[in-house]
Design an enzyme around this catalytic site. Structure first.
Site, PDB file in Angstrom:
ATOM      1  N   SER A   1     -14.367  10.046 -44.457  1.00  0.00           N
ATOM      2  CA  SER A   1     -14.980   9.839 -45.780  1.00  0.00           C
ATOM      3  C   SER A   1     -16.038  10.896 -46.083  1.00  0.00           C
ATOM      4  O   SER A   1     -16.073  11.457 -47.185  1.00  0.00           O
ATOM      5  CB  SER A   1     -15.561   8.427 -45.903  1.00  0.00           C
ATOM      6  OG  SER A   1     -16.392   8.111 -44.810  1.00  0.00           O
TER       7      SER A   1
ATOM      8  N   HIS B   1      -9.841   4.290 -40.246  1.00  0.00           N
ATOM      9  CA  HIS B   1     -11.250   4.545 -40.621  1.00  0.00           C
ATOM     10  C   HIS B   1     -11.825   3.229 -41.167  1.00  0.00           C
ATOM     11  O   HIS B   1     -11.810   2.210 -40.477  1.00  0.00           O
ATOM     12  CB  HIS B   1     -11.277   5.712 -41.614  1.00  0.00           C
ATOM     13  CG  HIS B   1     -12.633   6.263 -41.932  1.00  0.00           C
ATOM     14  ND1 HIS B   1     -13.726   6.088 -41.142  1.00  0.00           N
ATOM     15  CD2 HIS B   1     -13.081   7.017 -42.999  1.00  0.00           C
ATOM     16  CE1 HIS B   1     -14.786   6.692 -41.676  1.00  0.00           C
ATOM     17  NE2 HIS B   1     -14.415   7.255 -42.818  1.00  0.00           N
TER      18      HIS B   1
ATOM     19  N   HIS C   1     -13.190   5.206 -30.638  1.00  0.00           N
ATOM     20  CA  HIS C   1     -13.864   6.093 -31.603  1.00  0.00           C
ATOM     21  C   HIS C   1     -13.537   7.543 -31.268  1.00  0.00           C
ATOM     22  O   HIS C   1     -13.350   7.891 -30.099  1.00  0.00           O
ATOM     23  CB  HIS C   1     -15.384   5.890 -31.577  1.00  0.00           C
ATOM     24  CG  HIS C   1     -16.040   6.385 -32.822  1.00  0.00           C
ATOM     25  ND1 HIS C   1     -16.468   7.674 -32.964  1.00  0.00           N
ATOM     26  CD2 HIS C   1     -16.306   5.760 -34.000  1.00  0.00           C
ATOM     27  CE1 HIS C   1     -16.987   7.831 -34.175  1.00  0.00           C
ATOM     28  NE2 HIS C   1     -16.899   6.680 -34.823  1.00  0.00           N
TER      29      HIS C   1
ATOM     30  N   ARG D   1     -24.335   0.349 -34.102  1.00  0.00           N
ATOM     31  CA  ARG D   1     -24.179  -0.440 -35.334  1.00  0.00           C
ATOM     32  C   ARG D   1     -23.543  -1.794 -35.004  1.00  0.00           C
ATOM     33  O   ARG D   1     -23.830  -2.804 -35.637  1.00  0.00           O
ATOM     34  CB  ARG D   1     -23.315   0.322 -36.354  1.00  0.00           C
ATOM     35  CG  ARG D   1     -23.916   1.654 -36.774  1.00  0.00           C
ATOM     36  CD  ARG D   1     -22.953   2.479 -37.610  1.00  0.00           C
ATOM     37  NE  ARG D   1     -21.728   2.815 -36.884  1.00  0.00           N
ATOM     38  CZ  ARG D   1     -20.685   3.449 -37.407  1.00  0.00           C
ATOM     39  NH1 ARG D   1     -20.709   3.818 -38.685  1.00  0.00           N
ATOM     40  NH2 ARG D   1     -19.618   3.729 -36.683  1.00  0.00           N
TER      41      ARG D   1
ATOM     42  N   ASP E   1     -16.749  -1.601 -36.977  1.00  0.00           N
ATOM     43  CA  ASP E   1     -15.831  -2.489 -37.699  1.00  0.00           C
ATOM     44  C   ASP E   1     -15.459  -3.742 -36.912  1.00  0.00           C
ATOM     45  O   ASP E   1     -14.917  -4.693 -37.481  1.00  0.00           O
ATOM     46  CB  ASP E   1     -14.559  -1.714 -38.076  1.00  0.00           C
ATOM     47  CG  ASP E   1     -14.865  -0.557 -38.995  1.00  0.00           C
ATOM     48  OD1 ASP E   1     -15.679  -0.749 -39.923  1.00  0.00           O
ATOM     49  OD2 ASP E   1     -14.327   0.543 -38.782  1.00  0.00           O
TER      50      ASP E   1
HETATM   51  N1  CMX Z   1      -6.123   0.473 -29.479  1.00  0.00           N
HETATM   52  C1  CMX Z   1      -4.986   1.017 -29.011  1.00  0.00           C
HETATM   53  N2  CMX Z   1      -4.838   2.340 -28.783  1.00  0.00           N
HETATM   54  C2  CMX Z   1      -5.886   3.131 -29.015  1.00  0.00           C
HETATM   55  C3  CMX Z   1      -7.119   2.636 -29.475  1.00  0.00           C
HETATM   56  C4  CMX Z   1      -7.215   1.242 -29.727  1.00  0.00           C
HETATM   57  N3  CMX Z   1      -8.312   0.680 -30.207  1.00  0.00           N
HETATM   58  N4  CMX Z   1      -7.982   3.667 -29.602  1.00  0.00           N
HETATM   59  C5  CMX Z   1      -7.319   4.774 -29.249  1.00  0.00           C
HETATM   60  N5  CMX Z   1      -6.048   4.460 -28.898  1.00  0.00           N
HETATM   61  C6  CMX Z   1      -4.969   5.359 -28.492  1.00  0.00           C
HETATM   62  C7  CMX Z   1      -4.705   6.362 -29.599  1.00  0.00           C
HETATM   63  O1  CMX Z   1      -3.862   5.813 -30.594  1.00  0.00           O
HETATM   64  C8  CMX Z   1      -4.084   7.505 -28.824  1.00  0.00           C
HETATM   65  O2  CMX Z   1      -2.756   7.142 -28.517  1.00  0.00           O
HETATM   66  P1  CMX Z   1      -1.566   8.236 -28.504  1.00  0.00           P
HETATM   67  O3  CMX Z   1      -1.985   9.282 -27.517  1.00  0.00           O
HETATM   68  O4  CMX Z   1      -0.373   7.458 -28.100  1.00  0.00           O
HETATM   69  O5  CMX Z   1      -1.495   8.784 -29.897  1.00  0.00           O
HETATM   70  C9  CMX Z   1      -4.876   7.481 -27.522  1.00  0.00           C
HETATM   71  O6  CMX Z   1      -5.401   6.164 -27.399  1.00  0.00           O
HETATM   72  C10 CMX Z   1      -6.016   8.476 -27.465  1.00  0.00           C
HETATM   73  O7  CMX Z   1      -6.830   8.262 -28.604  1.00  0.00           O
HETATM   74  P2  CMX Z   1      -8.392   8.576 -28.555  1.00  0.00           P
HETATM   75  O8  CMX Z   1      -8.547  10.042 -28.282  1.00  0.00           O
HETATM   76  O9  CMX Z   1      -9.073   7.633 -27.649  1.00  0.00           O
HETATM   77  O10 CMX Z   1      -8.856   8.197 -30.023  1.00  0.00           O
HETATM   78  P3  CMX Z   1      -8.712   9.062 -31.355  1.00  0.00           P
HETATM   79  O11 CMX Z   1      -9.900   9.942 -31.468  1.00  0.00           O
HETATM   80  O12 CMX Z   1      -7.380   9.691 -31.471  1.00  0.00           O
HETATM   81  O13 CMX Z   1      -8.769   7.914 -32.459  1.00  0.00           O
HETATM   82  C11 CMX Z   1      -9.600   5.958 -33.480  1.00  0.00           C
HETATM   83  C12 CMX Z   1      -9.976   7.247 -32.756  1.00  0.00           C
HETATM   84  C13 CMX Z   1     -10.882   5.301 -34.002  1.00  0.00           C
HETATM   85  C14 CMX Z   1      -8.733   6.328 -34.695  1.00  0.00           C
HETATM   86  C15 CMX Z   1      -8.856   5.026 -32.504  1.00  0.00           C
HETATM   87  O14 CMX Z   1      -9.714   4.673 -31.441  1.00  0.00           O
HETATM   88  C16 CMX Z   1      -8.312   3.781 -33.174  1.00  0.00           C
HETATM   89  O15 CMX Z   1      -7.221   3.838 -33.745  1.00  0.00           O
HETATM   90  N6  CMX Z   1      -9.070   2.630 -33.130  1.00  0.00           N
HETATM   91  C17 CMX Z   1      -8.676   1.426 -33.822  1.00  0.00           C
HETATM   92  C18 CMX Z   1      -8.975   1.553 -35.315  1.00  0.00           C
HETATM   93  C19 CMX Z   1     -10.461   1.522 -35.588  1.00  0.00           C
HETATM   94  O16 CMX Z   1     -11.180   0.671 -35.104  1.00  0.00           O
HETATM   95  N7  CMX Z   1     -10.931   2.448 -36.447  1.00  0.00           N
HETATM   96  C20 CMX Z   1     -12.322   2.456 -36.906  1.00  0.00           C
HETATM   97  C21 CMX Z   1     -13.146   3.609 -36.358  1.00  0.00           C
HETATM   98  C22 CMX Z   1     -14.540   3.611 -36.939  1.00  0.00           C
HETATM   99  C23 CMX Z   1     -14.531   4.066 -38.363  1.00  0.00           C
HETATM  100  O17 CMX Z   1     -14.228   5.238 -38.634  1.00  0.00           O
HETATM  101  O18 CMX Z   1     -14.780   3.246 -39.262  1.00  0.00           O
END
Ligand code: CMX
Length: 472
Positions: A277, A307, A353, A362, A408
């Site tokens: 964002s 996000h 994250h 937070r 979140d």
């Molecule tokens: N559940 C399951 N799998 C997860 C995970 C979770 N909570 N967090 C990361 N992973 C997975 C990723 O999908 C990725 O898988 P692949 O290699 O198969 O693609 C792997 O673990 C490595 O990811 P990462 O380097 O740890 O995390 P990223 O930086 O790629 O992604 C985020 C970060 C937030 C998108 C991810 O942790 C996620 O999808 N979390 C759940 C959604 C969420 O809570 N989002 C809110 C974030 C805060 C915000 O911006 O508001």
């Protein structure tokens, strides 16, 4: 290493000394403009000095190398590439966010409160982010009044929102409502009429103030129509704060809800510049699109499930958990539910994250609020048990970088407790708060004359060629 002087238990800081290694710096100054509450005048006194400081810094160190870029970084969502200047906040991997140098507990301590409340007012964090000064009570009262005076939604925006089909997601309505307000942009008008580059930030400031004043109205129109089939009474009380008025506009006058909203709107305001964002607002704003258009782009990004929409996803996921396991599931049952989610190839929402590697402060702040106000609420108990059982399960996958909860994972529970149960509205609250940070940063981007953003992209073939030629 950071070493913080113990915070004085004062509402208005007289100057907070911070030691960074051997360097002593004044990270947060008190408002040096005496009785002046006019934010634009306060800002004016800072812009020229900051422009000069950066000019000198670039002249001396402009060619300093900040880092290296690898091919993995390019395919990996640009993680770790330091490529943006964003002044209002900075995220530390382990410690979490600092707003102009202050951590969340420090902000909660020093920012002014409502006369009847204990939680920080979002007006205070806006003042802090924009000026770098800790505001006085008088400053935030001025800001509350200023925003309530500016709250006036154009008729055509109201009409457009009224005409949207009811199945359009509240975030899509929010994006449309904000973009439609662009008709009122003083920045866009100023550009057409030939404002100078030195004036950009002042026009941006006016739009940002109008936009912040009107966001609760846009959100309320969407909420009241979508969930209650009601027209919104557009009256705001000029003697009350922004959060109080927002709560009232959507029909909530429980003082507990208002306090929760003050904390919520403060906590979600900013998370440095690279998140979707903030980056979207920065990027679109760099084309000199007006603040309404830039902010609507940011909100389109916040609406993504990885996000901001994750706060809705968390509640959907928790509701399914309750349906399956009942109101008071055991630790083992909750652990099993997390494992099943992973096995089915879904993400566990609210966990993980891109930058943080510890529990999000937070999250902690919201947990403390819940612990204080409703420690026995069954949904809060489930969320607390998840905090215990989910991280080891996520860690065991071996691939998730951060197994800890983010912001979140907790916010929806606060809303649910006070009876705001409409989950697909939660990201709109996030958006109203996020405006505070990303729009403060936008004003500074114009004040510093930052150019249109245009990083270089490459094709895979061109990258392969680059690697090949480096070996020759
Ligand atoms: N559940 C399951 N799998 C997860 C995970 C979770 N909570 N967090 C990361 N992973 C997975 C990723 O999908 C990725 O898988 P692949 O290699 O198969 O693609 C792997 O673990 C490595 O990811 P990462 O380097 O740890 O995390 P990223 O930086 O790629 O992604 C985020 C970060 C937030 C998108 C991810 O942790 C996620 O999808 N979390 C759940 C959604 C969420 O809570 N989002 C809110 C974030 C805060 C915000 O911006 O508001």
């Amino acid at each position: 290493m950071w070493c913080w002087a113990k915070l004085p238990n004062l509402r208005n800081l007289q100057g907070l000394q911070i030691q960074l290694s051997n360097i002593s710096l004044l990270a947060v100054r008190n408002n040096t403009c005496g009785s002046k509450n006019d934010l634009k005048q306060v800002l004016k006194s800072k812009v020229a000095a900051e422009q000069e400081r950066i000019k000198k810094f670039r002249k001396e160190h402009g060619k300093f190398k900040v880092g290296e870029i690898t091919i993995d970084m390019m395919y990996g969502g640009m993680r770790g590439i330091k490529g943006l200047v964003y002044e209002t906040s900075l995220l530390d991997t382990n410690e979490g966010i600092r707003f102009r140098g202050l951590s969340i507990p420090e902000c909660n301590e020093v920012l002014p409160k409502a006369p009847e409340g204990c939680e920080p007012l979002p007006e205070g964090i806006f003042w802090l982010l924009l000026t770098g000064d800790c505001p006085t009570e008088e400053n935030v009262r001025w800001l509350s009044k200023e925003w309530s005076k500016r709250a006036k939604l154009p008729a055509h925006v109201l009409q457009m929102l009224e005409n949207l089909p009811k199945d359009v997601h509240p975030m899509a309505q929010f994006v449309a409502g904000i973009a439609a307000c662009s008709s009122e942009s003083k920045f866009a008008k100023g550009y057409t009429e030939g404002m100078t580059k030195a004036q950009y930030w002042e026009y941006a400031y006016e739009d940002v103030m109008d936009l912040l004043a009107n966001l609760p109205l846009i959100a309320a129109v969407i909420y009241n129509r979508f969930y209650k089939n009601e027209e919104t009474c557009m009256k705001v009380d000029t003697s009350k704060d922004w959060s109080y008025n927002f709560a009232k506009l959507i029909g909530f006058d429980d003082p507990g809800f208002v306090e929760m909203l003050r904390l919520y709107l403060t906590l979600h305001c900013d998370h440095e510049g690279g998140n979707v964002s903030a980056h979207a607002v920065h990027l679109v704003g760099s084309a000199l699109s007006d603040p309404y258009l830039a902010f609507s782009a940011g909100m389109a990004g916040l609406a993504g499930p990885l996000h901001g929409l994750a706060n809705q996803e968390v509640l959907v996921w928790l509701s399914k958990l309750k349906q399956k396991l009942g109101e008071s599931p055991s630790e083992d049952q909750i652990k099993g539910y997390v494992e099943e989610t992973l096995k089915s190839g879904q993400v566990v929402p609210g966990y993980g994250h891109a930058v943080l590697r510890k529990t999000d402060p937070r999250y902690i702040s919201q947990k403390e609020f819940a612990e204080k106000h409703f420690p026995d609420y069954p949904l809060y108990k489930i969320v607390s048990t998840l905090y215990k059982v989910a991280p080891p399960v996520l860690q065991a996958t071996g691939k998730i970088q951060n197994p800890w909860p983010n912001v979140d994972a907790h916010s929806g529970v606060l809303m649910q407790y006070y009876g705001l149960t409409q989950m697909n509205f939660y990201t709109v609250f996030f958006g109203v708060s996020r405006a505070i940070g990303v729009l403060s940063a936008l004003i500074w981007s114009r004040a510093l004359g930052l150019p249109i953003e245009r990083p270089k992209s490459m094709t895979t073939d061109a990258l392969m060629e680059l690697v090949k030629s480096s070996k020759k």
